[in-house]
Design an enzyme around this catalytic site. Structure first.
Site, PDB file in Angstrom:
ATOM      1  N   LYS A 176      34.800 -26.115  16.427  1.00  0.00           N
ATOM      2  CA  LYS A 176      33.682 -25.234  16.761  1.00  0.00           C
ATOM      3  C   LYS A 176      33.328 -25.343  18.242  1.00  0.00           C
ATOM      4  O   LYS A 176      33.496 -26.393  18.846  1.00  0.00           O
ATOM      5  CB  LYS A 176      32.465 -25.605  15.905  1.00  0.00           C
ATOM      6  CG  LYS A 176      32.707 -25.371  14.420  1.00  0.00           C
ATOM      7  CD  LYS A 176      31.570 -25.890  13.565  1.00  0.00           C
ATOM      8  CE  LYS A 176      31.509 -27.395  13.526  1.00  0.00           C
ATOM      9  NZ  LYS A 176      30.555 -27.913  12.539  1.00  0.00           N
ATOM     10  N   THR A 209      18.754 -23.984  16.529  1.00  0.00           N
ATOM     11  CA  THR A 209      20.141 -24.128  16.066  1.00  0.00           C
ATOM     12  C   THR A 209      20.280 -25.282  15.073  1.00  0.00           C
ATOM     13  O   THR A 209      21.350 -25.851  14.922  1.00  0.00           O
ATOM     14  CB  THR A 209      21.083 -24.373  17.270  1.00  0.00           C
ATOM     15  OG1 THR A 209      20.551 -25.474  18.015  1.00  0.00           O
ATOM     16  CG2 THR A 209      21.215 -23.153  18.139  1.00  0.00           C
ATOM     17  N   GLY A 211      21.115 -27.011  11.907  1.00  0.00           N
ATOM     18  CA  GLY A 211      21.907 -26.699  10.716  1.00  0.00           C
ATOM     19  C   GLY A 211      22.997 -25.655  10.908  1.00  0.00           C
ATOM     20  O   GLY A 211      23.548 -25.147   9.932  1.00  0.00           O
ATOM     21  N   THR A 212      23.337 -25.350  12.158  1.00  0.00           N
ATOM     22  CA  THR A 212      24.378 -24.326  12.382  1.00  0.00           C
ATOM     23  C   THR A 212      25.715 -24.747  11.768  1.00  0.00           C
ATOM     24  O   THR A 212      26.414 -23.933  11.164  1.00  0.00           O
ATOM     25  CB  THR A 212      24.587 -24.060  13.889  1.00  0.00           C
ATOM     26  OG1 THR A 212      24.711 -25.317  14.555  1.00  0.00           O
ATOM     27  CG2 THR A 212      23.455 -23.257  14.479  1.00  0.00           C
ATOM     28  N   GLY A 213      26.054 -26.030  11.947  1.00  0.00           N
ATOM     29  CA  GLY A 213      27.351 -26.508  11.446  1.00  0.00           C
ATOM     30  C   GLY A 213      27.414 -26.458   9.925  1.00  0.00           C
ATOM     31  O   GLY A 213      28.426 -26.045   9.341  1.00  0.00           O
ATOM     32  N   CYS A 214      26.303 -26.872   9.266  1.00  0.00           N
ATOM     33  CA  CYS A 214      26.263 -26.859   7.791  1.00  0.00           C
ATOM     34  C   CYS A 214      26.409 -25.426   7.300  1.00  0.00           C
ATOM     35  O   CYS A 214      27.191 -25.147   6.370  1.00  0.00           O
ATOM     36  CB  CYS A 214      24.924 -27.410   7.288  1.00  0.00           C
ATOM     37  SG  CYS A 214      24.516 -29.048   7.900  1.00  0.00           S
TER      38      CYS A 214
END
Ligand SMILES: Nc1ncnc2c1ncn2[C@@H]1O[C@H](COP(=O)(O)OP(=O)(O)OP(=O)(O)O)[C@@H](O)[C@H]1O
Ligand SMILES: Cc1ncc(CO)c(N)n1
Length: 268
Positions: A176, A209, A211-214
């Site tokens: 990412k 931002t 929790g963007t990865g989750c």
């Protein structure tokens, strides 16, 4: 009648609702998958940071996995915060034993505010036991650096890291781009084991931002549960997270959550 696709998250609970289990279930719902959860840790958390972590005993993690296996086998799943080597080993053993497919591994290590969500000695367990089971592995740049032991300063560095992670056993990898320097568009790199693909994005200059990865990994899992191809799944996940970041909710006074409704509203 067609079976409703079921997606499972194996992750930590975020009391603030923006990351972890809560973000995953909201994402599954928005994309049309029936959401289920195995909770590995309870965090006391809000948009300002993580105030406490209470890991769930490994026996209880295994019981939750068995309850799902016995009655509600998922079409796809994602893992997030797993916290300890013993939880990683138990989850990996279960996935291997029961042959669960479509496994998205988000190798969560550190929260945006700096809290450790994975114990130091658990990184090796992640590499040895879980990464070889990953259909799609979704590290951010610091996580890819930690897993490969190499610093990433260029596009070539990201490609090399993706190939190394493929050698560790992950079938496909998304590195990412959220942590690229602020002036750069957050392009994510998807390696399908043969070819590199770019997932294009527009940087939104916002602190919202959390929790963007989750959310991104959960969207991939939901799409796989719906029977979409990995390439289709990562593209939809990228659009989903772009919409969620672009229409912030302005909740809390720190790193606020993203907007899980935005994608479906824009499709309507
Ligand atoms: N400011 C931003 N603008 C647009 N897209 C972003 C931004 N920040 C992150 N993204 C996108 O969000 C997704 C998640 O990436 P990111 O690198 O933030 O994950 P992460 O660090 O694992 O998140 P988390 O902090 O939740 O663990 C990627 O598709 C990334 O490109
Ligand atoms: C429970 C949990 N999982 C993952 C993250 C990473 O965003 C977080 N902050 N909290």
């Amino acid at each position: 009648m067609l079976n409703t696709p079921k997606a499972l998250t194996i992750a930590g609970s975020d009391s603030g609702g923006g990351a972890g289990i809560q973000a995953d279930l909201k994402t599954f719902q928005e994309l049309g998958a029936y959401g289920m959860s195995v909770i590995t840790a309870i965090t006391a958390q809000n948009t300002l940071g993580v105030q406490g972590i209470h890991p769930v005993p490994v026996e209880m993690v295994m019981k939750q996995l068995k309850s799902i296996e016995d009655d509600l086998r998922p079409e796809a799943l994602k893992t997030g915060m797993l916290f300890s080597a013993e939880i990683i080993e138990a989850v990996a053993a279960h996935l291997r034993k029961h042959g669960w497919k479509n496994v998205v591994v988000d190798p969560v290590m550190i929260a945006k505010g700096g809290a450790d969500l994975l114990q130091e000695d658990a990184v090796e367990a992640l590499k040895k036991h879980l990464i070889p089971l990953a259909t799609i592995l979704t590290p951010n740049i610091p996580e890819a650096e930690r897993l490969t032991g190499k610093s990433i300063c260029s596009r070539k560095g990201r490609e090399d890291a993706a190939k190394l992670l493929h050698e560790l056993g992950a079938r496909m990898i998304v590195i990412k781009g959220g942590h690229l320097t602020l002036d750069k568009a957050p392009v994510d790199l998807f390696y399908d084991g043969e070819h590199m693909h770019e997932l294009q994005g527009r940087r939104v200059d916002t602190p919202q931002t959390h929790g963007t990865g989750c959310t991104f990994a959960a969207a991939i899992a939901a799409e796989l549960a719906l029977g979409k191809t990995p390439l289709h799944a990562v593209h939809t996940a990228k659009t989903f997270i772009q919409e969620a970041i672009s229409h912030p909710l302005h909740i809390g006074s720190g790193h606020g959550p993203t907007n899980h409704w935005a994608y479906r509203r824009n499709q309507a």
